[in-house]
Enzyme design. Sequence first.
Site, PDB file in Angstrom:
ATOM      1  CE  LYS A 176      11.799  -0.125   3.807  1.00  0.00           C
ATOM      2  NZ  LYS A 176      10.833   0.585   2.920  1.00  0.00           N
TER       3      LYS A 176
HETATM    4  O1  G3P Z   1       7.581  -1.620   0.913  1.00  0.00           O
HETATM    5  C1  G3P Z   1       8.244  -2.023  -0.180  1.00  0.00           C
HETATM    6  C2  G3P Z   1       7.727  -1.499  -1.502  1.00  0.00           C
HETATM    7  O2  G3P Z   1       7.876  -0.261  -1.553  1.00  0.00           O
HETATM    8  C3  G3P Z   1       7.942  -2.108  -2.820  1.00  0.00           C
HETATM    9  O3  G3P Z   1       6.728  -2.053  -3.339  1.00  0.00           O
HETATM   10  O4  G3P Z   1       5.127  -2.125  -5.220  1.00  0.00           O
HETATM   11  O5  G3P Z   1       7.447  -1.016  -5.648  1.00  0.00           O
HETATM   12  O6  G3P Z   1       7.016  -3.727  -5.287  1.00  0.00           O
HETATM   13  P1  G3P Z   1       6.701  -2.375  -4.751  1.00  0.00           P
END
Ligand code: G3P
Length: 218
Positions: free
Chosen positions: A87
Amino acid sequence: MKFFIDTANLSDIKEAQNMGILDGVTTNPSLMAKEGIVGTEYILKHYQDICSIVDGDVSAEVIATDFNGMINEGTQLAALHPQIVVKLPMIEDGIKACKYFSEKGIRTNVTLVFSAGQALLAAKAGATYVSPFLGRLDDIATDGLQLIAEIRLIYNNYNFKTQILAASIRHTMHVINCAKIGADVMTGPLSSITGLLKHPLTESGLAKFMEDYKKGNQ
Ligand code: G3P
């Protein structure tokens, strides 16, 4: 549509895997830290533990932000397990690293994507997955689903093979709307997956079936 779980929590990963619908896992440095996984040795071990639970792709994020650092780290991560996908952040060196890994046949996930232009660059660099962050756009009053739709249109126009991995999914409606738009993959917390199970008519209907069965079989 592939279902990935976006967590480093082994118990949540096992629960989704045991449902039989899990296609992979995504992680990031914040999710690792949330589980108290710190230090390179423990982080690498944790990726191996995750790979031993699931059958599908496991995204492992580099920490370096320069080209050489990303190549070194990404090469080490890819060597950990055949399920690992490297990633990379959506920055210029990340795109260069994506091209490098793509030419070597190492799968990549370009993350922190917030615009169609960024997604176009990731596809041009041969990314296996592109991760537009839907929820974080919604957080700032910008339509995250609109971005997924734009990327779908662009990738279809040119038959790009890069898979749209709708990330930063927060709830079930994100999952359903991404499925309508045609995202290839969704990644979200366990609740965004298990929430899909629920319907009050299913629950009341099952309760009635059980009640009637008991009456008839007394
Ligand atoms: O896959 C990306 C993710 O981990 C971000 O999610 O909820 O932190 O915006 P969030």
